[in-house]
Design an enzyme around this catalytic site. Structure first.
Site, PDB file in Angstrom:
ATOM      1  N   PRO A   2    -100.266 -23.138  -8.240  1.00  0.00           N
ATOM      2  CA  PRO A   2    -100.561 -21.712  -8.408  1.00  0.00           C
ATOM      3  C   PRO A   2    -101.720 -21.501  -9.374  1.00  0.00           C
ATOM      4  O   PRO A   2    -101.828 -22.182 -10.389  1.00  0.00           O
ATOM      5  CB  PRO A   2     -99.249 -21.156  -8.994  1.00  0.00           C
ATOM      6  CG  PRO A   2     -98.193 -22.123  -8.568  1.00  0.00           C
ATOM      7  CD  PRO A   2     -98.872 -23.457  -8.549  1.00  0.00           C
ATOM      8  N   GLU A   3    -102.585 -20.547  -9.031  1.00  0.00           N
ATOM      9  CA  GLU A   3    -103.719 -20.252  -9.905  1.00  0.00           C
ATOM     10  C   GLU A   3    -103.361 -19.101 -10.847  1.00  0.00           C
ATOM     11  O   GLU A   3    -102.276 -18.520 -10.781  1.00  0.00           O
ATOM     12  CB  GLU A   3    -104.948 -19.964  -9.051  1.00  0.00           C
ATOM     13  CG  GLU A   3    -105.249 -21.142  -8.115  1.00  0.00           C
ATOM     14  CD  GLU A   3    -106.664 -21.215  -7.593  1.00  0.00           C
ATOM     15  OE1 GLU A   3    -107.582 -20.670  -8.233  1.00  0.00           O
ATOM     16  OE2 GLU A   3    -106.859 -21.851  -6.539  1.00  0.00           O
ATOM     17  N   LYS A  52    -102.728 -20.823 -16.610  1.00  0.00           N
ATOM     18  CA  LYS A  52    -101.594 -21.198 -15.777  1.00  0.00           C
ATOM     19  C   LYS A  52    -100.303 -21.346 -16.574  1.00  0.00           C
ATOM     20  O   LYS A  52     -99.343 -21.956 -16.103  1.00  0.00           O
ATOM     21  CB  LYS A  52    -101.920 -22.501 -15.037  1.00  0.00           C
ATOM     22  CG  LYS A  52    -103.151 -22.380 -14.118  1.00  0.00           C
ATOM     23  CD  LYS A  52    -103.440 -23.674 -13.377  1.00  0.00           C
ATOM     24  CE  LYS A  52    -104.678 -23.532 -12.502  1.00  0.00           C
ATOM     25  NZ  LYS A  52    -104.963 -24.760 -11.719  1.00  0.00           N
ATOM     26  N   ARG A 254    -110.100 -34.072  -7.070  1.00  0.00           N
ATOM     27  CA  ARG A 254    -109.666 -32.939  -6.256  1.00  0.00           C
ATOM     28  C   ARG A 254    -110.682 -32.693  -5.154  1.00  0.00           C
ATOM     29  O   ARG A 254    -111.890 -32.880  -5.355  1.00  0.00           O
ATOM     30  CB  ARG A 254    -109.539 -31.667  -7.113  1.00  0.00           C
ATOM     31  CG  ARG A 254    -108.485 -31.727  -8.197  1.00  0.00           C
ATOM     32  CD  ARG A 254    -107.069 -31.805  -7.641  1.00  0.00           C
ATOM     33  NE  ARG A 254    -106.748 -30.632  -6.845  1.00  0.00           N
ATOM     34  CZ  ARG A 254    -106.263 -29.488  -7.356  1.00  0.00           C
ATOM     35  NH1 ARG A 254    -106.091 -29.367  -8.664  1.00  0.00           N
ATOM     36  NH2 ARG A 254    -105.964 -28.482  -6.573  1.00  0.00           N
TER      37      ARG A 254
END
Length: 264
Positions: A2-3, A52, A254
């Site tokens: 989740p951002e 976050k 990533r």
């Protein structure tokens, strides 16, 4: 993962449903039993987020710190709640609603000093009114790391994940492999302003919205079921703007996505 907009949305939701009232906190999984006992029955004074990280501030100085990580989720429901299903790390029960937390990377009780330690490791959060974008700019402008890597570094910018990273760079025609030292101040200012606006939309609507209307439905590259993004998870598809094939590669462990024509 989740951002940042997700955590800010959760903070607002929890403040609305549990704030300023006593909350019963348990740990059906028992991995958070001691922490739950420390705050259960206390008044939740406020819930807030930085990047976050989510913080629940209770009377008495106890603060529940949550980082969802890759798999953490909160599920909300009106009372009465059903019996816990699965590995529920923390259950909160208010006057009208309850919520279950599953799978977080971090769920702990800390004090204000420890919160300061967490925040000290983070860069400015675009969703916080006290954010200072110049702190991020100083780090970016002095670094030879790629801008794609810098935007994902929580010590540079807090709350930005892979979707916002890839989409922001596309919207501003910046190659993700460009070194931070080659991003000029005007480019950064424009990206920061856009990022704040995009993440505020994310908080309000509960989802990431990045594609301008003229590039969405009806565009040659639109296919039902595909991500509503410009480049994120659209490798191999045609760019919504120019038609070039969207590319992907691994950047600092990533996957990054970009259009080699629009982002030079």
């Amino acid at each position: 993962m989740p951002e940042g907009h997700t955590l800010h949305r959760l903070a607002r939701l929890h403040q609305s449903r549990f704030g300023r009232k006593p909350v019963i906190v348990t740990s059906p999984q028992q991995r958070f039993a001691e922490g739950a006992d420390a705050v259960s029955g206390r008044v939740l004074r406020r819930a807030d987020a930085w990047g976050k990280h989510l913080f629940h501030h209770y009377d008495g100085g106890h603060i529940v710190h949550v980082h969802l990580g890759l798999y953490g989720t909160f599920t909300e429901a009106p009372l009465p709640l059903d019996e816990p299903v699965g590995q529920v790390r923390m259950r909160m029960i208010g006057t009208e609603y309850g919520t279950d937390l599953r799978g977080p990377t971090v769920c702990e009780v800390i004090d204000a000093g420890a919160v300061d330690d967490v925040v000290a490791r983070l860069g400015p959060d675009p969703l916080r009114p006290d954010a200072d974008p110049q702190l991020a700019w100083k780090r970016i402008s002095k670094s030879r790391r790629t801008i794609g890597g810098l935007l994902m570094d929580q010590a540079v910018l807090a709350g930005v994940g892979n979707v916002y990273r890839s989409e922001l760079l596309f919207r501003h025609h910046v190659d993700p492999y460009r070194p931070g030292t080659r991003v000029d101040a005007d480019e950064f200012d424009a990206m920061w302003t856009d990022l704040v606006a995009l993440m505020k939309v994310g908080v309000r609507r509960g989802k990431i919205v990045v594609v301008r209307p003229e590039h969405d439905r009806g565009a040659p590259s639109y296919r039902p079921g595909r991500p509503r993004t410009y480049v994120y998870r659209r490798a191999g598809d045609a760019c919504r703007v120019c038609g070039t094939t969207v590319r992907t590669a691994e950047l600092e462990a990533r996957n990054v996505f970009w259009c080699p024509t629009c982002q030079t």
